[in-house]
Scaffold this motif. Structure first.
Motif, PDB file in Angstrom:
ATOM      1  N   SER A   1       0.823  -1.214   0.000  1.00 51.66           N
ATOM      2  CA  SER A   1       0.000   0.000   0.000  1.00 51.66           C
ATOM      3  C   SER A   1       0.853   1.258   0.000  1.00 51.66           C
ATOM      4  CB  SER A   1      -0.937  -0.006   1.226  1.00 51.66           C
ATOM      5  OG  SER A   1      -1.765  -1.151   1.221  1.00 51.66           O
ATOM      6  N   GLY A   2       2.173   1.082  -0.125  1.00 54.67           N
ATOM      7  CA  GLY A   2       3.075   2.229  -0.188  1.00 54.67           C
ATOM      8  C   GLY A   2       3.429   2.817   1.158  1.00 54.67           C
ATOM      9  N   ILE A   3       3.293   2.021   2.222  1.00 58.13           N
ATOM     10  CA  ILE A   3       3.543   2.510   3.584  1.00 58.13           C
ATOM     11  C   ILE A   3       4.904   2.014   4.075  1.00 58.13           C
ATOM     12  CG2 ILE A   3       2.726   2.403   5.974  1.00 58.13           C
ATOM     13  CD1 ILE A   3      -0.115   2.005   4.772  1.00 58.13           C
ATOM     14  N   LYS A   4       5.704   2.928   4.568  1.00 62.66           N
ATOM     15  CA  LYS A   4       7.041   2.565   5.047  1.00 62.66           C
ATOM     16  C   LYS A   4       6.955   1.714   6.306  1.00 62.66           C
ATOM     17  CE  LYS A   4      11.624   4.351   6.088  1.00 62.66           C
ATOM     18  NZ  LYS A   4      12.495   5.536   6.186  1.00 62.66           N
ATOM     19  N   THR A   5       7.593   0.560   6.253  1.00 58.08           N
ATOM     20  CA  THR A   5       7.527  -0.423   7.337  1.00 58.08           C
ATOM     21  C   THR A   5       8.927  -0.932   7.667  1.00 58.08           C
ATOM     22  OG1 THR A   5       5.329  -1.133   6.574  1.00 58.08           O
ATOM     23  CG2 THR A   5       6.520  -2.647   8.014  1.00 58.08           C
ATOM     24  N   LEU A   6       9.163  -1.188   8.945  1.00 60.65           N
ATOM     25  CA  LEU A   6      10.430  -1.783   9.377  1.00 60.65           C
ATOM     26  C   LEU A   6      10.143  -2.997  10.244  1.00 60.65           C
ATOM     27  CD1 LEU A   6      12.661   1.299  10.337  1.00 60.65           C
ATOM     28  CD2 LEU A   6      12.834  -0.136   8.301  1.00 60.65           C
ATOM     29  N   TYR A   7      10.831  -4.093   9.959  1.00 64.01           N
ATOM     30  CA  TYR A   7      10.721  -5.315  10.758  1.00 64.01           C
ATOM     31  C   TYR A   7      12.068  -5.573  11.422  1.00 64.01           C
ATOM     32  CZ  TYR A   7      10.894 -10.284  11.854  1.00 64.01           C
ATOM     33  OH  TYR A   7      11.084 -11.483  12.502  1.00 64.01           O
ATOM     34  N   THR A   8      12.023  -5.956  12.696  1.00 62.80           N
ATOM     35  CA  THR A   8      13.272  -6.277  13.377  1.00 62.80           C
ATOM     36  C   THR A   8      13.013  -7.236  14.535  1.00 62.80           C
ATOM     37  OG1 THR A   8      15.192  -5.335  14.542  1.00 62.80           O
ATOM     38  CG2 THR A   8      13.063  -4.284  14.928  1.00 62.80           C
ATOM     39  N   VAL A   9      13.994  -8.071  14.812  1.00 62.94           N
ATOM     40  CA  VAL A   9      13.966  -8.908  16.022  1.00 62.94           C
ATOM     41  C   VAL A   9      14.415  -8.022  17.179  1.00 62.94           C
ATOM     42  CG1 VAL A   9      14.952 -10.912  17.172  1.00 62.94           C
ATOM     43  CG2 VAL A   9      14.403 -11.012  14.724  1.00 62.94           C
ATOM     44  N   THR A  10      13.645  -7.981  18.242  1.00 64.84           N
ATOM     45  CA  THR A  10      13.860  -7.014  19.318  1.00 64.84           C
ATOM     46  C   THR A  10      15.265  -7.074  19.902  1.00 64.84           C
ATOM     47  OG1 THR A  10      11.501  -7.237  19.864  1.00 64.84           O
ATOM     48  CG2 THR A  10      12.914  -6.135  21.474  1.00 64.84           C
ATOM     49  N   ALA A  11      15.748  -8.265  20.220  1.00 64.05           N
ATOM     50  CA  ALA A  11      17.075  -8.393  20.838  1.00 64.05           C
ATOM     51  C   ALA A  11      18.176  -7.860  19.910  1.00 64.05           C
ATOM     52  CB  ALA A  11      17.352  -9.851  21.203  1.00 64.05           C
ATOM     53  N   ARG A  12      18.058  -8.138  18.616  1.00 64.44           N
ATOM     54  CA  ARG A  12      19.055  -7.646  17.660  1.00 64.44           C
ATOM     55  C   ARG A  12      19.011  -6.126  17.557  1.00 64.44           C
ATOM     56  NH1 ARG A  12      18.036 -11.919  12.687  1.00 64.44           N
ATOM     57  NH2 ARG A  12      18.646 -13.820  13.819  1.00 64.44           N
ATOM     58  N   LEU A  13      17.806  -5.579  17.615  1.00 64.99           N
ATOM     59  CA  LEU A  13      17.670  -4.127  17.555  1.00 64.99           C
ATOM     60  C   LEU A  13      18.346  -3.472  18.744  1.00 64.99           C
ATOM     61  CD1 LEU A  13      16.458  -1.549  16.329  1.00 64.99           C
ATOM     62  CD2 LEU A  13      14.402  -1.992  17.694  1.00 64.99           C
ATOM     63  N   PHE A  14      18.141  -4.037  19.929  1.00 58.08           N
ATOM     64  CA  PHE A  14      18.746  -3.454  21.123  1.00 58.08           C
ATOM     65  C   PHE A  14      20.273  -3.522  21.064  1.00 58.08           C
ATOM     66  CE2 PHE A  14      14.812  -4.174  24.009  1.00 58.08           C
ATOM     67  CZ  PHE A  14      14.198  -3.090  23.406  1.00 58.08           C
ATOM     68  N   LYS A  15      20.805  -4.624  20.538  1.00 59.57           N
ATOM     69  CA  LYS A  15      22.261  -4.731  20.389  1.00 59.57           C
ATOM     70  C   LYS A  15      22.787  -3.670  19.426  1.00 59.57           C
ATOM     71  CE  LYS A  15      22.601  -9.714  21.332  1.00 59.57           C
ATOM     72  NZ  LYS A  15      22.892 -11.060  20.751  1.00 59.57           N
ATOM     73  N   LYS A  16      22.065  -3.487  18.333  1.00 62.04           N
ATOM     74  CA  LYS A  16      22.468  -2.487  17.338  1.00 62.04           C
ATOM     75  C   LYS A  16      22.447  -1.082  17.936  1.00 62.04           C
ATOM     76  CE  LYS A  16      21.172  -0.696  12.784  1.00 62.04           C
ATOM     77  NZ  LYS A  16      20.214  -0.818  11.649  1.00 62.04           N
ATOM     78  N   LEU A  17      21.411  -0.788  18.720  1.00 64.08           N
ATOM     79  CA  LEU A  17      21.288   0.541  19.302  1.00 64.08           C
ATOM     80  C   LEU A  17      22.309   0.775  20.423  1.00 64.08           C
ATOM     81  CD1 LEU A  17      17.408   0.987  19.305  1.00 64.08           C
ATOM     82  CD2 LEU A  17      19.086   2.021  17.779  1.00 64.08           C
ATOM     83  N   LYS A  18      22.707  -0.290  21.114  1.00 65.77           N
ATOM     84  CA  LYS A  18      23.779  -0.145  22.101  1.00 65.77           C
ATOM     85  C   LYS A  18      25.077   0.268  21.425  1.00 65.77           C
ATOM     86  CE  LYS A  18      22.239  -3.270  25.792  1.00 65.77           C
ATOM     87  NZ  LYS A  18      22.446  -4.569  26.471  1.00 65.77           N
ATOM     88  N   LEU A  19      25.378  -0.367  20.302  1.00 70.74           N
ATOM     89  CA  LEU A  19      26.574  -0.013  19.545  1.00 70.74           C
ATOM     90  C   LEU A  19      26.487   1.407  19.002  1.00 70.74           C
ATOM     91  CD1 LEU A  19      27.193  -3.329  17.556  1.00 70.74           C
ATOM     92  CD2 LEU A  19      28.490  -2.473  19.516  1.00 70.74           C
ATOM     93  N   SER A  20      25.282   1.812  18.612  1.00 66.13           N
ATOM     94  CA  SER A  20      25.120   3.157  18.066  1.00 66.13           C
ATOM     95  C   SER A  20      25.342   4.235  19.124  1.00 66.13           C
ATOM     96  CB  SER A  20      23.724   3.311  17.445  1.00 66.13           C
ATOM     97  OG  SER A  20      22.725   3.366  18.442  1.00 66.13           O
ATOM     98  N   LYS A  21      25.087   3.892  20.389  1.00 71.81           N
ATOM     99  CA  LYS A  21      25.377   4.847  21.466  1.00 71.81           C
ATOM    100  C   LYS A  21      26.883   5.046  21.621  1.00 71.81           C
ATOM    101  CE  LYS A  21      21.221   4.254  24.291  1.00 71.81           C
ATOM    102  NZ  LYS A  21      20.671   3.854  25.613  1.00 71.81           N
ATOM    103  N   VAL A  22      27.634   3.997  21.332  1.00 70.52           N
ATOM    104  CA  VAL A  22      29.089   4.072  21.436  1.00 70.52           C
ATOM    105  C   VAL A  22      29.678   4.922  20.312  1.00 70.52           C
ATOM    106  CG1 VAL A  22      31.241   2.744  21.380  1.00 70.52           C
ATOM    107  CG2 VAL A  22      29.249   1.834  22.602  1.00 70.52           C
ATOM    108  N   ASP A  23      29.189   4.722  19.085  1.00 76.08           N
ATOM    109  CA  ASP A  23      29.773   5.456  17.951  1.00 76.08           C
ATOM    110  C   ASP A  23      29.050   6.766  17.642  1.00 76.08           C
ATOM    111  OD1 ASP A  23      27.445   4.810  16.524  1.00 76.08           O
ATOM    112  OD2 ASP A  23      28.362   3.105  15.504  1.00 76.08           O
ATOM    113  N   GLY A  24      28.090   7.140  18.481  1.00 74.95           N
ATOM    114  CA  GLY A  24      27.451   8.447  18.340  1.00 74.95           C
ATOM    115  C   GLY A  24      26.343   8.539  17.308  1.00 74.95           C
ATOM    116  N   THR A  25      25.813   7.387  16.854  1.00 71.70           N
ATOM    117  CA  THR A  25      24.754   7.415  15.828  1.00 71.70           C
ATOM    118  C   THR A  25      23.382   7.032  16.394  1.00 71.70           C
ATOM    119  OG1 THR A  25      25.232   5.111  15.185  1.00 71.70           O
ATOM    120  CG2 THR A  25      26.406   6.865  14.000  1.00 71.70           C
ATOM    121  N   TYR A  26      23.264   7.040  17.710  1.00 67.46           N
ATOM    122  CA  TYR A  26      22.027   6.581  18.352  1.00 67.46           C
ATOM    123  C   TYR A  26      20.809   7.384  17.902  1.00 67.46           C
ATOM    124  CZ  TYR A  26      18.651   5.489  22.057  1.00 67.46           C
ATOM    125  OH  TYR A  26      17.529   5.104  22.748  1.00 67.46           O
TER     126      TYR A  26
END
Length: 245
Positions: free
Chosen positions: A125-150
């Motif tokens: 329908s043209g709607i922007k959607t994101l799928y993620t496994v919760t634990a993987r997302l949290f790991k990614k965001l932890k790393l982003s806090k370290v490199d300043g991209t959070y």
């Protein structure tokens, strides 16, 4: 085909239109068409090509784990899945109301499939959607806090009209996880819709989120009170597949 029409095509320089034009020339299929009819046909083809490209891009960005489709959903009685209710959700009206969906059930009951089927429908329908496994997302965001991209990563999640958090609560939350979840839910509350699938019943989420309780209260208040709830029952669907094989 007159020179005026050909010149218009050259000036427009649209790939899909040009390809269809060449095909029609080779097959001599434009006989009997007026210039306006022919240009309208090519324009429609160009529009469809662009829409298909957009959908392909949305599906790729969504990063679904399964190729789930609404037409393939199993509504057998033992699953406790109300066909009428899910059909209403499949219209995606809940997105315009900024409502959430929570799908709970044991492993293999099809929680992820249902959420991704709704996600696929949104992309179509043209709607922007994101799928993620919760634990993987949290790991990614932890790393982003370290490199300043959070904040940049958080903004990507906020922009998605539909965010699907799969396998929620399989691991206990630490302080960073709680703060991250609060940031995600708070940014989306009343603005965008979130779908959460979990093996853990909602009644146990307070304990899973943990902490002093204030953050858990705030998260659950924003998330649960504005959500549609689906509690799947029955045996694992994977067992049925194995039996058939």
């Amino acid at each position: 085909m007159n020179n005026q029409t050909i010149e218009k095509l050259r000036n427009m320089r649209l790939g899909a239109m040009a390809q269809l034009h060449l095909q029609y020339v080779k097959e001599n299929r434009f006989e009997g068409m007026t210039c306006d009819e022919y240009l309208a046909l090519l324009t429609d083809h160009q529009w469809e090509e662009r829409e298909n490209s957009r959908i392909e891009r949305l599906l790729k960005q969504a990063a679904f784990r399964q190729d789930a489709a609404l037409a393939d959903i199993n509504y057998s009685a033992e699953r406790n899945l109300d066909r009428n209710m899910f059909a209403r959700l499949a219209t995606l009206d809940f997105l315009s109301r900024k409502e959430n969906i929570i799908i709970c059930g044991a492993s293999g009951t099809g929680k992820s499939y249902l959420s991704q089927a709704l996600g696929h429908q949104a992309c179509l329908s043209g709607i922007k959607t994101l799928y993620t496994v919760t634990a993987r997302l949290f790991k990614k965001l932890k790393l982003s806090k370290v490199d300043g991209t959070y904040l940049k990563e958080l903004e990507k999640l906020t922009k998605a009209e539909m965010l699907i958090l799969d396998d929620f609560g399989l691991q206990a939350f630490d302080n960073q996880d709680r703060e991250t979840l609060m940031d995600i839910i708070d940014d989306r509350h009343g603005k965008k819709s979130t779908i959460i699938s979990s093996q853990i019943p909602v009644s146990a989420w307070y304990e899973i989120i943990g902490g002093e309780g204030t953050i858990a209260d705030a998260i659950l208040d924003r998330l649960v009170n504005s959500s549609h709830r689906i509690d799947l029952k029955g045996e694992s669907l994977r067992k049925g597949i194995l039996k058939q094989e």
